[in-house]
Design a protein around this motif. Structure first.
Motif, PDB file in Angstrom:
ATOM      1  N   ARG A 211      12.423  37.951  18.870  1.00  0.00           N
ATOM      2  CA  ARG A 211      12.894  38.769  19.525  1.00  0.00           C
ATOM      3  C   ARG A 211      13.580  38.934  21.020  1.00  0.00           C
ATOM      4  NH1 ARG A 211       9.829  41.834  15.768  1.00  0.00           N
ATOM      5  NH2 ARG A 211       9.862  43.441  16.956  1.00  0.00           N
ATOM      6  N   VAL A 212      14.123  39.914  21.153  1.00  0.00           N
ATOM      7  CA  VAL A 212      14.771  40.065  22.506  1.00  0.00           C
ATOM      8  C   VAL A 212      14.385  40.927  23.103  1.00  0.00           C
ATOM      9  CG1 VAL A 212      16.681  38.558  21.363  1.00  0.00           C
ATOM     10  CG2 VAL A 212      17.193  40.619  20.882  1.00  0.00           C
ATOM     11  N   ALA A 213      15.437  40.783  24.068  1.00  0.00           N
ATOM     12  CA  ALA A 213      14.830  42.674  25.118  1.00  0.00           C
ATOM     13  C   ALA A 213      16.521  42.451  25.554  1.00  0.00           C
ATOM     14  CB  ALA A 213      14.277  42.054  26.624  1.00  0.00           C
ATOM     15  N   THR A 214      17.434  43.543  25.954  1.00  0.00           N
ATOM     16  CA  THR A 214      18.345  43.829  26.185  1.00  0.00           C
ATOM     17  C   THR A 214      18.246  44.870  26.800  1.00  0.00           C
ATOM     18  OG1 THR A 214      18.577  45.707  24.311  1.00  0.00           O
ATOM     19  CG2 THR A 214      18.841  43.865  23.569  1.00  0.00           C
ATOM     20  N   ASP A 215      19.814  44.696  28.250  1.00  0.00           N
ATOM     21  CA  ASP A 215      19.334  45.514  28.999  1.00  0.00           C
ATOM     22  C   ASP A 215      20.458  46.871  28.941  1.00  0.00           C
ATOM     23  OD1 ASP A 215      22.943  44.962  28.790  1.00  0.00           O
ATOM     24  OD2 ASP A 215      22.327  43.678  30.896  1.00  0.00           O
ATOM     25  N   PRO A 216      20.681  48.022  29.429  1.00  0.00           N
ATOM     26  CA  PRO A 216      21.470  49.298  29.088  1.00  0.00           C
ATOM     27  C   PRO A 216      22.573  48.899  28.117  1.00  0.00           C
ATOM     28  CG  PRO A 216      20.531  49.194  30.845  1.00  0.00           C
ATOM     29  CD  PRO A 216      20.582  47.991  31.502  1.00  0.00           C
ATOM     30  N   ASP A 217      23.600  48.063  29.187  1.00  0.00           N
ATOM     31  CA  ASP A 217      24.606  47.166  28.274  1.00  0.00           C
ATOM     32  C   ASP A 217      24.571  46.566  26.445  1.00  0.00           C
ATOM     33  OD1 ASP A 217      26.489  48.094  30.813  1.00  0.00           O
ATOM     34  OD2 ASP A 217      25.637  46.737  31.497  1.00  0.00           O
ATOM     35  N   GLY A 218      23.545  46.449  26.507  1.00  0.00           N
ATOM     36  CA  GLY A 218      22.967  45.777  25.189  1.00  0.00           C
ATOM     37  C   GLY A 218      23.105  44.073  25.704  1.00  0.00           C
ATOM     38  N   ALA A 219      22.851  43.909  26.753  1.00  0.00           N
ATOM     39  CA  ALA A 219      23.483  42.358  26.985  1.00  0.00           C
ATOM     40  C   ALA A 219      21.781  41.785  26.364  1.00  0.00           C
ATOM     41  CB  ALA A 219      23.657  41.461  28.754  1.00  0.00           C
ATOM     42  N   ILE A 220      22.047  40.220  25.647  1.00  0.00           N
ATOM     43  CA  ILE A 220      20.576  39.777  26.083  1.00  0.00           C
ATOM     44  C   ILE A 220      20.041  39.737  27.481  1.00  0.00           C
ATOM     45  CG2 ILE A 220      18.957  37.896  24.671  1.00  0.00           C
ATOM     46  CD1 ILE A 220      20.265  38.601  22.600  1.00  0.00           C
ATOM     47  N   VAL A 221      18.257  40.107  27.787  1.00  0.00           N
ATOM     48  CA  VAL A 221      18.202  39.563  28.791  1.00  0.00           C
ATOM     49  C   VAL A 221      16.573  39.201  29.093  1.00  0.00           C
ATOM     50  CG1 VAL A 221      18.864  41.158  30.229  1.00  0.00           C
ATOM     51  CG2 VAL A 221      17.443  41.507  29.797  1.00  0.00           C
ATOM     52  N   GLY A 222      15.645  38.693  27.569  1.00  0.00           N
ATOM     53  CA  GLY A 222      15.189  37.825  27.594  1.00  0.00           C
ATOM     54  C   GLY A 222      14.474  37.980  26.190  1.00  0.00           C
ATOM     55  N   VAL A 223      13.985  37.000  25.780  1.00  0.00           N
ATOM     56  CA  VAL A 223      14.165  36.405  24.380  1.00  0.00           C
ATOM     57  C   VAL A 223      12.606  35.759  24.378  1.00  0.00           C
ATOM     58  CG1 VAL A 223      14.169  33.890  22.454  1.00  0.00           C
ATOM     59  CG2 VAL A 223      16.293  35.413  24.401  1.00  0.00           C
ATOM     60  N   VAL A 224      11.549  36.284  22.684  1.00  0.00           N
ATOM     61  CA  VAL A 224       9.941  34.931  22.685  1.00  0.00           C
ATOM     62  C   VAL A 224      10.508  34.408  21.305  1.00  0.00           C
ATOM     63  CG1 VAL A 224       9.815  37.693  21.595  1.00  0.00           C
ATOM     64  CG2 VAL A 224       7.561  36.020  22.788  1.00  0.00           C
ATOM     65  N   ILE A 225       9.808  33.884  21.006  1.00  0.00           N
ATOM     66  CA  ILE A 225       9.712  33.471  20.059  1.00  0.00           C
ATOM     67  C   ILE A 225       7.815  33.103  19.481  1.00  0.00           C
ATOM     68  CG2 ILE A 225      10.755  31.358  18.446  1.00  0.00           C
ATOM     69  CD1 ILE A 225      12.518  30.604  20.566  1.00  0.00           C
ATOM     70  N   ILE A 226       8.398  33.572  18.115  1.00  0.00           N
ATOM     71  CA  ILE A 226       6.263  33.650  17.613  1.00  0.00           C
ATOM     72  C   ILE A 226       6.451  33.002  16.566  1.00  0.00           C
ATOM     73  CG2 ILE A 226       4.623  35.431  17.637  1.00  0.00           C
ATOM     74  CD1 ILE A 226       6.554  37.587  18.282  1.00  0.00           C
ATOM     75  N   LEU A 227       5.373  32.413  16.305  1.00  0.00           N
ATOM     76  CA  LEU A 227       5.328  31.339  14.815  1.00  0.00           C
ATOM     77  C   LEU A 227       3.190  32.097  14.795  1.00  0.00           C
ATOM     78  CD1 LEU A 227       5.844  27.946  16.095  1.00  0.00           C
ATOM     79  CD2 LEU A 227       7.773  29.234  15.545  1.00  0.00           C
ATOM     80  N   LEU A 228       3.534  31.512  13.241  1.00  0.00           N
ATOM     81  CA  LEU A 228       1.992  32.475  13.082  1.00  0.00           C
ATOM     82  C   LEU A 228       1.452  31.624  12.118  1.00  0.00           C
ATOM     83  CD1 LEU A 228       0.726  34.545  12.834  1.00  0.00           C
ATOM     84  CD2 LEU A 228       1.647  35.197  10.091  1.00  0.00           C
ATOM     85  N   TYR A 229       0.588  30.619  12.437  1.00  0.00           N
ATOM     86  CA  TYR A 229       0.133  29.446  12.215  1.00  0.00           C
ATOM     87  C   TYR A 229      -1.237  29.246  11.227  1.00  0.00           C
ATOM     88  CZ  TYR A 229       2.036  26.175  15.253  1.00  0.00           C
ATOM     89  OH  TYR A 229       3.193  25.491  15.741  1.00  0.00           O
ATOM     90  N   GLY A 230      -2.019  29.287  10.064  1.00  0.00           N
ATOM     91  CA  GLY A 230      -3.376  29.202   9.134  1.00  0.00           C
ATOM     92  C   GLY A 230      -2.889  30.610   8.823  1.00  0.00           C
ATOM     93  N   VAL A 231      -1.900  31.110   8.276  1.00  0.00           N
ATOM     94  CA  VAL A 231      -1.913  32.363   7.024  1.00  0.00           C
ATOM     95  C   VAL A 231      -3.364  32.241   6.203  1.00  0.00           C
ATOM     96  CG1 VAL A 231       0.123  32.458   8.015  1.00  0.00           C
ATOM     97  CG2 VAL A 231       0.050  31.368   5.924  1.00  0.00           C
ATOM     98  N   ASP A 232      -3.681  31.177   5.551  1.00  0.00           N
ATOM     99  CA  ASP A 232      -4.573  30.474   4.425  1.00  0.00           C
ATOM    100  C   ASP A 232      -5.291  30.998   5.364  1.00  0.00           C
ATOM    101  OD1 ASP A 232      -2.688  31.323   2.656  1.00  0.00           O
ATOM    102  OD2 ASP A 232      -1.531  29.119   2.660  1.00  0.00           O
ATOM    103  N   ASP A 233      -5.876  30.722   6.353  1.00  0.00           N
ATOM    104  CA  ASP A 233      -7.043  30.786   7.122  1.00  0.00           C
ATOM    105  C   ASP A 233      -8.155  31.838   6.786  1.00  0.00           C
ATOM    106  OD1 ASP A 233      -9.499  29.729   8.923  1.00  0.00           O
ATOM    107  OD2 ASP A 233      -8.071  28.387  10.465  1.00  0.00           O
ATOM    108  N   PRO A 234      -9.376  31.432   6.001  1.00  0.00           N
ATOM    109  CA  PRO A 234     -10.331  32.585   6.280  1.00  0.00           C
ATOM    110  C   PRO A 234     -10.665  33.289   7.402  1.00  0.00           C
ATOM    111  CG  PRO A 234     -10.964  30.342   5.706  1.00  0.00           C
ATOM    112  CD  PRO A 234      -9.731  30.232   5.480  1.00  0.00           C
ATOM    113  N   ASP A 235     -10.826  32.717   8.477  1.00  0.00           N
ATOM    114  CA  ASP A 235     -11.166  32.900   9.721  1.00  0.00           C
ATOM    115  C   ASP A 235     -10.117  34.006  10.156  1.00  0.00           C
ATOM    116  OD1 ASP A 235     -13.672  32.060   9.823  1.00  0.00           O
ATOM    117  OD2 ASP A 235     -13.499  29.755  10.431  1.00  0.00           O
TER     118      ASP A 235
END
Length: 315
Positions: A211-235
């Motif tokens: 995912r990215v954060a953009t400024d009023p001109d559409g330029a990317i000024v922030g970024v985040v990378i998210i992972l998902l672990y344990g999708v089959d974990d019963p907890d």
């Protein structure tokens, strides 16, 4: 002084991509002993090992028990980074010492002056490296946003938005992440194609993970990378922020906190019951994460040693 060797009956060989599941099991068993939980998946290894410039025959070694089971491994990636693990059932036999020696020799052959690796503070791996005179370089922490809590939302500056990245955003996103992390990390700039492989090439990647954060001109000024672990974990699954970065000239506007809130909300929407991230003492960001309600649950130390390409390989 006699160089350490593998115990009688144990052998070594380079790893192959098909070994990822077994090595993840070895790493997980050692993590479970040290931290009480497992934080690694085979997908993490596949993302590294399938990168085009990574040569398992050169960069890795696996240790096999007399029964032929993989019970230990080490890898030197080039540069000053390495990793190693030995299954707890085979601790105390000298395998870890032999692998540490292999790392020092192979990293030197690959051109590094020093090589280091992380371990949970006080774990068998940490105690071994300390006994081998590997010096502590920095401390890192794993923080968790407890189940049921949320990061307080921060309104975005006028004209800024956060959204899922598209193919047209990837190069700008790479530049924002690399520029931010190289402010404190002493390493060469990661090439765009390699960075992209590690993001999109990780098994299970979905577009919402970047995912990215953009400024009023559409330029990317922030970024985040998210992972998902344990999708089959019963907890329940766990969201993990692998990277969060804000362009230097847009800091102090609340973008980092907004990206965190967005990321944890996305992870919850995809099944996560808790969310985590890691940071280290080089960044100065620990207090920021604690202020938004995250709690330290693990402490790791990165220890390093000077390399020596003249050591003979593990016997």
């Amino acid at each position: 002084m006699e160089q350490p060797t593998l115990p009688e009956g144990y052998t070594r060989r380079p790893l192959a991509l098909a070994d990822a599941e077994r090595i993840a099991d070895v790493m997980g068993a050692e993590e479970l002993l040290a931290t009480g939980e497992v934080g690694v998946e085979a997908a993490d290894l596949v993302a590294d090992w399938s990168e085009p410039s990574y040569d398992l025959a050169t960069h890795s070694v696996g240790v096999l028990s007399p029964d032929g089971d993989l019970v230990g491994y080490a890898e030197a990636y080039g540069g000053d980074r390495a990793d190693a693990a030995v299954h707890p059932d085979h601790h105390g036999l000298g395998i870890g010492t032999a692998l540490a020696r292999w790392v020092v020799a192979r990293a030197g052959e690959l051109g590094a002056d020093r090589v280091g690796m992380p371990n949970p503070v006080g774990s068998p791996g940490d105690r071994l490296l300390e006994a081998l005179s590997w010096e502590a370089r920095w401390t890192s922490w794993v923080l968790e946003l407890p189940e049921g809590r949320t990061v307080p939302e921060r309104p975005l500056p006028e004209g800024h938005t956060i959204r899922e990245a598209t193919g047209a955003d990837y190069e700008q996103a790479w530049d924002v992440v690399e520029s931010a992390f190289l402010e404190w990390s002493e390493r060469p700039r990661q090439q765009f194609d390699k960075w992209l492989h590690h993001v999109l090439g990780r098994p299970g990647f979905e577009p919402w993970n970047l995912r990215v954060a953009t400024d009023p001109d559409g330029a990317i000024v922030g970024v985040v990378i998210i992972l998902l672990y344990g999708v089959d974990d019963p907890d329940g699954a766990e969201g993990f922020i692998e990277k969060v970065a804000v362009r230097r000239d847009r800091r102090g506007l609340g973008l980092g906190q907004a990206l965190l809130a967005e990321s944890f909300a996305c992870a919850r929407a995809h099944g996560a019951v808790r969310s985590r991230l890691s940071t280290d003492s080089r960044t100065g960001a620990l207090s920021l994460y604690e202020r938004v309600g995250m709690q330290v649950i693990q402490e790791w130390v990165n220890r390093a040693a000077p390399t020596s390409p003249h050591l003979s390989p593990v016997e």
